[in-house]
Design a protein around this motif. Structure first.
Motif, PDB file in Angstrom:
ATOM      1  N   ARG A   1       0.828  -1.220   0.000  1.00 24.44           N
ATOM      2  CA  ARG A   1       0.000   0.000   0.000  1.00 24.44           C
ATOM      3  C   ARG A   1       0.852   1.255   0.000  1.00 24.44           C
ATOM      4  O   ARG A   1       0.532   2.235  -0.681  1.00 24.44           O
ATOM      5  N   ILE A   2       1.918   1.242   0.771  1.00 24.75           N
ATOM      6  CA  ILE A   2       2.791   2.424   0.804  1.00 24.75           C
ATOM      7  C   ILE A   2       3.406   2.645  -0.581  1.00 24.75           C
ATOM      8  O   ILE A   2       3.437   3.769  -1.100  1.00 24.75           O
TER       9      ILE A   2
ATOM     10  N   ALA B   1       2.282   1.687  -3.513  1.00 21.83           N
ATOM     11  CA  ALA B   1       1.271   2.146  -4.474  1.00 21.83           C
ATOM     12  C   ALA B   1       0.983   3.626  -4.252  1.00 21.83           C
ATOM     13  O   ALA B   1       0.881   4.411  -5.202  1.00 21.83           O
ATOM     14  N   HIS B   2       0.880   4.015  -2.987  1.00 18.43           N
ATOM     15  CA  HIS B   2       0.577   5.409  -2.652  1.00 18.43           C
ATOM     16  C   HIS B   2       1.683   6.356  -3.109  1.00 18.43           C
ATOM     17  O   HIS B   2       1.412   7.460  -3.577  1.00 18.43           O
ATOM     18  N   LEU B   3       2.924   5.907  -2.985  1.00 19.55           N
ATOM     19  CA  LEU B   3       4.066   6.770  -3.341  1.00 19.55           C
ATOM     20  C   LEU B   3       4.517   6.575  -4.790  1.00 19.55           C
ATOM     21  O   LEU B   3       5.461   7.222  -5.236  1.00 19.55           O
ATOM     22  N   HIS B   4       3.859   5.641  -5.497  1.00 20.25           N
ATOM     23  CA  HIS B   4       4.221   5.346  -6.898  1.00 20.25           C
ATOM     24  C   HIS B   4       5.673   4.917  -7.028  1.00 20.25           C
ATOM     25  O   HIS B   4       6.408   5.399  -7.906  1.00 20.25           O
TER      26      HIS B   4
ATOM     27  N   TYR C   1       7.694  -2.115  -5.300  1.00 20.13           N
ATOM     28  CA  TYR C   1       7.662  -2.889  -4.055  1.00 20.13           C
ATOM     29  C   TYR C   1       8.342  -4.230  -4.283  1.00 20.13           C
ATOM     30  O   TYR C   1       8.099  -4.886  -5.299  1.00 20.13           O
TER      31      TYR C   1
ATOM     32  N   ASP D   1      -6.111  -0.691   7.282  1.00 22.88           N
ATOM     33  CA  ASP D   1      -6.255   0.758   7.082  1.00 22.88           C
ATOM     34  C   ASP D   1      -5.558   1.538   8.202  1.00 22.88           C
ATOM     35  O   ASP D   1      -4.887   2.546   7.951  1.00 22.88           O
TER      36      ASP D   1
ATOM     37  N   PHE E   1      -1.788   1.311   7.859  1.00 21.12           N
ATOM     38  CA  PHE E   1      -1.345   2.181   6.763  1.00 21.12           C
ATOM     39  C   PHE E   1      -1.324   3.645   7.221  1.00 21.12           C
ATOM     40  O   PHE E   1      -0.343   4.370   6.972  1.00 21.12           O
ATOM     41  N   ALA E   2      -2.381   4.075   7.908  1.00 20.17           N
ATOM     42  CA  ALA E   2      -2.452   5.469   8.368  1.00 20.17           C
ATOM     43  C   ALA E   2      -1.300   5.776   9.320  1.00 20.17           C
ATOM     44  O   ALA E   2      -0.656   6.830   9.220  1.00 20.17           O
TER      45      ALA E   2
ATOM     46  N   MET F   1       1.983   5.947   7.334  1.00 17.96           N
ATOM     47  CA  MET F   1       2.082   7.147   6.506  1.00 17.96           C
ATOM     48  C   MET F   1       2.353   8.395   7.342  1.00 17.96           C
ATOM     49  O   MET F   1       2.966   9.343   6.850  1.00 17.96           O
TER      50      MET F   1
END
Ligand code: CDP
Length: 211
Positions: free
Chosen positions: A26-27, A29-32, A35, A198, A201-202, A205
């Motif tokens: 998830r991290i 994907a969020h930061l493009h 992985y 979730d 992840f929060a 982040m």
């Protein structure tokens, strides 16, 4: 995020089924950024050794398998499950295997940065990673997650057996001389026992933002 030099590397380490993979994916994907699940490398080496009819604890067989690893090995569908778990942990304790896999892991993050999860990312592979997370959860929570994963894949297993196998593998990973499982001194501890994906992840982040 800090303006540190070099590509953004995020190292995520911790014991089995702590939630590293879900979080790392998830991290990334969020930061493009890419992985890499480094556990797959050890699993694939273990599988190659088993295919050759050799013992995963045999350094010569395991090192030969590590040097011969290909992308196709990483795409195999039989890298999970109790036999693959044991073979991975056995080959992972062999220094020559770890040495053979080092350059690939470092190279993976070199161009665009990356999120990598494993056991020694923050301690050995990327000691200068911009952010290091050590993800843990209680043995009970981790064993239950792994048991549910196995059930979802249609693999019948006793929770007690999954728990005992996991405890034994964690103990071996932590006790081995070569790159033992332990938090880097500058790692942030993230206990996911009471967190869903979730929430984990929060929390992670928040540290990326503060990094
Ligand atoms: O998915 P799970 O957390 O159960 O395991 P994994 O991350 O796929 O790792 C499988 C095994 O490979 C571990 O028990 C370790 O022995 C080894 N490993 C390692 O030594 N170093 C890494 N960076 C990643 C995995």
């Amino acid at each position: 995020m800090s303006l540190g030099a070099g590509p953004l590397i995020i190292a995520i380490d911790g014991p089995a089924a702590a939630g590293k993979g879900t979080l790392a994916r998830r991290i990334a994907a969020h930061l493009h950024i890419p992985y890499l699940d480094t556990g797959l490398l050890y699993r694939a080496v273990g599988r190659r050794v088993l295919d050759a009819g050799a013992d995963p604890a045999d350094p010569r067989a395991a090192e030969a398998a590590a040097r011969a690893l290909t992308d196709a090995d990483l795409a195999r569908t039989d890298l999970r499950g109790p036999e693959a778990d044991r073979a991975a942990a056995a080959v992972a304790s062999i220094p020559g295997v770890r040495a053979a896999l080092l350059a690939f892991q470092r190279g993976f993050g070199a161009a665009r940065g990356a999120v990598l999860d494993g056991r020694d990312i923050g301690t050995v592979i990327f000691p200068d990673a911009r952010l290091k997370l050590f993800v843990t959860a209680s043995l009970e929570a981790r064993a239950r997650r792994r048991w549910l994963e196995l059930q979802a894949r249609g693999v019948a297993a006793e929770l007690a057996t999954v728990t005992a196998d996991m405890q034994a593998r964690d103990a071996a990973d932590a006790a081995r001389a070569a790159a033992p499982l332990r938090p880097a001194e500058d790692a942030i501890l993230l206990d996911t026992t009471a967190l869903d994906a979730d929430q984990a992840f929060a929390e992670a982040m928040a540290h990326v933002g503060a990094g």
